[in-house]
Motif scaffolding. Structure first.
Motif, PDB file in Angstrom:
ATOM      1  N   GLU A  78     -23.618  51.369  -4.905  1.00  0.00           N
ATOM      2  CA  GLU A  78     -24.910  50.694  -4.812  1.00  0.00           C
ATOM      3  C   GLU A  78     -26.023  51.677  -5.161  1.00  0.00           C
ATOM      4  OE1 GLU A  78     -26.107  50.494  -0.262  1.00  0.00           O
ATOM      5  OE2 GLU A  78     -24.068  49.780  -0.610  1.00  0.00           O
ATOM      6  N   VAL A  79     -27.057  51.156  -5.803  1.00  0.00           N
ATOM      7  CA  VAL A  79     -28.161  52.007  -6.232  1.00  0.00           C
ATOM      8  C   VAL A  79     -29.091  52.286  -5.064  1.00  0.00           C
ATOM      9  CG1 VAL A  79     -28.068  51.266  -8.629  1.00  0.00           C
ATOM     10  CG2 VAL A  79     -29.530  50.027  -7.040  1.00  0.00           C
ATOM     11  N   ASP A  80     -29.756  53.447  -5.142  1.00  0.00           N
ATOM     12  CA  ASP A  80     -30.806  53.760  -4.188  1.00  0.00           C
ATOM     13  C   ASP A  80     -31.936  54.468  -4.934  1.00  0.00           C
ATOM     14  OD1 ASP A  80     -30.206  56.514  -4.378  1.00  0.00           O
ATOM     15  OD2 ASP A  80     -28.948  56.483  -2.597  1.00  0.00           O
ATOM     16  N   ALA A  81     -32.977  54.809  -4.201  1.00  0.00           N
ATOM     17  CA  ALA A  81     -34.182  55.359  -4.828  1.00  0.00           C
ATOM     18  C   ALA A  81     -33.904  56.628  -5.628  1.00  0.00           C
ATOM     19  CB  ALA A  81     -35.247  55.617  -3.765  1.00  0.00           C
TER      20      ALA A  81
ATOM     21  N   VAL B 274     -22.139  61.036 -17.468  1.00  0.00           N
ATOM     22  CA  VAL B 274     -21.770  60.121 -16.381  1.00  0.00           C
ATOM     23  C   VAL B 274     -21.617  60.897 -15.076  1.00  0.00           C
ATOM     24  CG1 VAL B 274     -19.938  58.598 -15.517  1.00  0.00           C
ATOM     25  CG2 VAL B 274     -20.752  58.362 -17.864  1.00  0.00           C
ATOM     26  N   ARG B 275     -21.040  62.081 -15.138  1.00  0.00           N
ATOM     27  CA  ARG B 275     -20.865  62.895 -13.926  1.00  0.00           C
ATOM     28  C   ARG B 275     -22.193  63.309 -13.306  1.00  0.00           C
ATOM     29  NH1 ARG B 275     -16.251  64.750 -16.699  1.00  0.00           N
ATOM     30  NH2 ARG B 275     -17.397  66.431 -17.683  1.00  0.00           N
ATOM     31  N   ARG B 276     -23.267  63.303 -14.080  1.00  0.00           N
ATOM     32  CA  ARG B 276     -24.596  63.650 -13.548  1.00  0.00           C
ATOM     33  C   ARG B 276     -25.227  62.501 -12.771  1.00  0.00           C
ATOM     34  NH1 ARG B 276     -27.625  65.846 -18.675  1.00  0.00           N
ATOM     35  NH2 ARG B 276     -29.401  65.294 -17.381  1.00  0.00           N
ATOM     36  N   LEU B 277     -24.642  61.317 -12.852  1.00  0.00           N
ATOM     37  CA  LEU B 277     -25.166  60.139 -12.159  1.00  0.00           C
ATOM     38  C   LEU B 277     -24.035  59.561 -11.292  1.00  0.00           C
ATOM     39  CD1 LEU B 277     -27.636  58.331 -11.832  1.00  0.00           C
ATOM     40  CD2 LEU B 277     -26.933  57.103 -13.871  1.00  0.00           C
ATOM     41  N   PRO B 278     -23.917  60.021 -10.029  1.00  0.00           N
ATOM     42  CA  PRO B 278     -22.771  59.642  -9.187  1.00  0.00           C
ATOM     43  C   PRO B 278     -22.556  58.140  -9.047  1.00  0.00           C
ATOM     44  CG  PRO B 278     -23.972  61.445  -8.176  1.00  0.00           C
ATOM     45  CD  PRO B 278     -24.793  60.985  -9.365  1.00  0.00           C
ATOM     46  N   VAL B 279     -23.607  57.350  -8.987  1.00  0.00           N
ATOM     47  CA  VAL B 279     -23.431  55.907  -8.845  1.00  0.00           C
ATOM     48  C   VAL B 279     -22.751  55.322 -10.084  1.00  0.00           C
ATOM     49  CG1 VAL B 279     -25.740  55.244  -9.687  1.00  0.00           C
ATOM     50  CG2 VAL B 279     -24.538  53.765  -8.077  1.00  0.00           C
TER      51      VAL B 279
END
Length: 112
Positions: free
Chosen positions: A18-21, A51-56
């Protein structure tokens, strides 16, 4: 905020779907990924690095890959590059656009 498409398979940052701020501050990574996807000479490895830089996003790729590939309990999950190669560009684009939609909803809810 949890959207209909963002349910994690389990706890932990590697599985946070799930996304967060904090994800809103990573839109530059998404732009870099989109640029790579527009280059037909690019393979899965440079995209996987982003992709690895953005865990979500990594968690969502792993979730979709897990649905399409049965893994034995004792096998290690594949690298992100291998998962991207297995789900293909179309599958990855669907994941990416779903993420962008969720980020847009989150952003608009924060502006209120």
């Amino acid at each position: 905020m949890q959207t209909k498409s963002a349910r994690a398979a389990g706890p932990g940052p590697a599985q946070r779907c799930e996304v967060d701020a904090s994800d809103l501050r990573q839109l530059g990574v998404v732009h870099e990924i989109l640029a790579l996807l527009n280059d037909p000479r690019q393979g899965a490895k440079p995209i996987a690095e982003l992709v690895r830089r953005l865990p979500v996003l990594e968690a969502r790729v792993r979730r979709v890959h897990g649905r399409s590939a049965r893994l034995d309990a004792d096998r290690q999950p594949p690298s992100i590059a291998a998962a991207l190669a297995l789900i293909g560009n179309r599958g990855f684009e669907e994941i990416l656009f779903e993420l962008l939609e969720d980020l847009t909803v989150l952003h608009s809810s924060q502006e209120r």
